[in-house]
Design an enzyme around this catalytic site. Structure first.
Site, PDB file in Angstrom:
ATOM      1  N   CYS B 131      35.519  55.618  39.242  1.00 43.79           N
ATOM      2  CA  CYS B 131      36.128  54.299  39.112  1.00 43.79           C
ATOM      3  C   CYS B 131      35.423  53.431  38.077  1.00 43.79           C
ATOM      4  CB  CYS B 131      36.171  53.592  40.463  1.00 43.79           C
ATOM      5  SG  CYS B 131      34.632  53.545  41.379  1.00 43.79           S
ATOM      6  N   HIS B 256      35.924  46.440  39.552  1.00 47.95           N
ATOM      7  CA  HIS B 256      34.689  46.602  38.795  1.00 47.95           C
ATOM      8  C   HIS B 256      34.799  45.826  37.490  1.00 47.95           C
ATOM      9  CE1 HIS B 256      33.461  49.412  41.695  1.00 47.95           C
ATOM     10  NE2 HIS B 256      33.616  50.550  41.069  1.00 47.95           N
TER      11      HIS B 256
END
EC number: 1.2.1.11
Lengths: 349, 349
Positions: B131, B256
């Site tokens: 990710c 993120h």
């Protein structure tokens, strides 16, 4: 025996001022009188310093008369106006604001980096760097002395208290608001929960990170990012040093963190870097990830040194180190460095 | 007309599985049967996909029989064991775990970067990157196509959901505990407030940032940091690309962020970078700081694209750009990319 000089703390009632009074009460006492100075609306308040209740006086020419060293812990416009007044009354000024940091006639000083610069002060003023530069410069300077730094790429994770007490209050309020809300995973959930409670920040800081601080300077860079570059160059006396800094506000109350990628002229090893950092004044090496040892802002807040960990040599560049440093932005990042500079000047008396 | 293939979602009841069921319900429907598979203890549960309640079946050879495409959204050890079983039953596997990402016989694919690689799959398995790599790679890849990337220095600010649902619960619990405590500015205040509620993290995440994720790999680097390097090299087909990555866990629930310093072989301009990013599939350019426009995780969560802002040319290097990117680690960072890969394979039927 030399006389003990008189100190004025201008901005004694602010966030940095409060930490300064603690620091003056904890460190070796080199001062005669300590005069507390603030805006007229704070005059008459009594604050403890060195165990004594001391009345705050209003900032005025009279308040700056008979002072040997004046610490300015006030916003830049106030410092720009009043520091020359203090100098004209015979004081040496140590200024914590951005007003004089890049003035060629004002030395920018960190005692662990360029202590002798404090004596070369044609304007009678010595400047202390910004809190983000101070979070990393003692570490970078120690490594530079051995390896000669060539380029810095840094991402600074700034605590909300770097924006003042209003930043702390904004984060606390926002955290209470998001705690009371069942947040989904949709865009804007956090913004809706905190409503108009952004405080001094351009986006929510609770449950968020915000890649912006300062004002827009040039070519998309923020004033804080360019300040890190300019201050680092001046402190290390490397006017051509390549620096790319990105500032990100994070939901931390106090202590800035900096992810540093430093390239040097010489090859580096982690072992030698560890040796240097373990023996550098003002630095604590805390670097054993397997034992859970790396600095975090919540662990270093309230302490004086710069903490450094995650020391790695770049996998693809034998001249580069990656590090993670944390330092209390109100202590070494502001009050402590200013106090250290004042003490260096006090030794001249 | 070609037949609609059968899809199995292995790990349908996990955090990424939940997002996958949303995504499958929202996107163009290319699937015949959708079979939901999970651990035996979740078998019998009913979950909604494409508006229909669908019973979850236990992972077994039978559950993988008659499947054309199997999405694996499970931990690496489970994927390592069961993906070959699915292949042996005739399925093409798209794996979201780290089990096969660096296997030379398994393509690592992001449709915006290397779509054709999906067809070269000697082991019958296609892997989706981690990710954190996915948070930045679409942006970096678009710029690489024009300027040819030479070196990356990145600091990744990782949301707690990257560590799974337990990470989300730990942060929520910690935030409630620190809200009830009048925290001072002393070291360890936050640790004392949260007691033994660290969850999956090695230090408090509330009111803190933690420069560690993954396991200790080599020379002080963490497994996640080296994975970003290895995956980026494989995706861009640049086996010698210089990459230094530092991972920092931040108190954000989902999405993120990555602070990227990218150096290229060719000179860059912000104008050309803006043009490229504004027209790249899967990227949203959001870059006007004066108007408050830069991506933050709280603003992009729940959306599909990678958001990019703070595009600056390095002041001291005409070949380098600094950027700030945000992407939802559960959508493009996991479920969405995996779904896109499965759809690319479905087009072969």
């Amino acid at each position: 025996m030399s006389r003990k000089p008189t100190l004025a703390v201008v901005g004694a009632t602010g966030a940095v001022g409060a930490v300064m009074l603690q620091i003056l009460s904890q460190r070796a006492d080199v001062w005669g009188e300590i005069r507390l100075v603030a805006s007229p609306r704070s005059a008459g308040r009594k604050l403890a310093v060195r165990g004594e209740e001391t009345e705050v006086v209003a900032l005025s020419e009279a308040a700056l008369t008979g002072v040997d060293v004046a610490l300015f812990l006030v916003p830049a416009p106030v410092a720009a106006e009043w520091a020359p007044v203090a100098v004209s009354k015979g004081a040496v000024v140590v200024d914590n604001s951005a007003a004089f940091r890049l003035d060629p006639g004002v030395p920018l000083v960190v005692p662990e980096i360029n202590p002798h610069a404090v004596r070369l002060r044609p304007r009678g003023i010595v400047a202390s760097p910004g809190c983000t530069t101070l979070a990393m410069i003692v570490t970078v300077g120690a490594l530079h002395a051995e390896f000669c730094v060539d380029e810095l790429v840094v991402s600074a994770l700034q605590a909300v208290s770097g924006a003042g007490q209003c930043g702390v209050e904004a984060l606390r309020t926002q955290l209470a608001l998001v705690a009371d809300t069942e947040l989904g995973t949709g865009p804007g959930d956090v913004r809706r929960a905190i409503g108009d409670g952004l405080g001094p920040f351009p986006a929510p800081t609770a449950l968020n990170v915000v890649p912006w601080s300062g004002e827009l300077a040039e070519d998309g860079w923020s004033s804080e990012e360019l300040a890190i570059r300019a201050e680092t160059r001046k402190l290390l006396d490397l006017p051509e040093l390549r620096v790319s800094a990105t500032c990100v506000r994070v939901p931390v109350l106090t202590s800035h963190s900096v992810s540093v990628h430093a390239r040097f002229e010489h090859e580096v090893t982690v072992e030698r870097a560890h040796d240097i950092l373990a023996t550098s004044p003002g630095v604590v090496l805390f670097d054993d990830p397997e034992a859970g040892e790396f600095p975090t802002p919540a662990d270093v807040v309230g302490t004086d040194p710069t903490w450094v960990g995650r020391v790695r040599r770049a996998m693809d560049d034998p001249r580069a180190l990656d590090l993670f440093v944390c330092g209390d932005n109100l202590r070494k990042g502001a009050a402590l460095n200013t106090a250290q500079l004042a003490e260096a000047i006090a030794r001249e008396f």
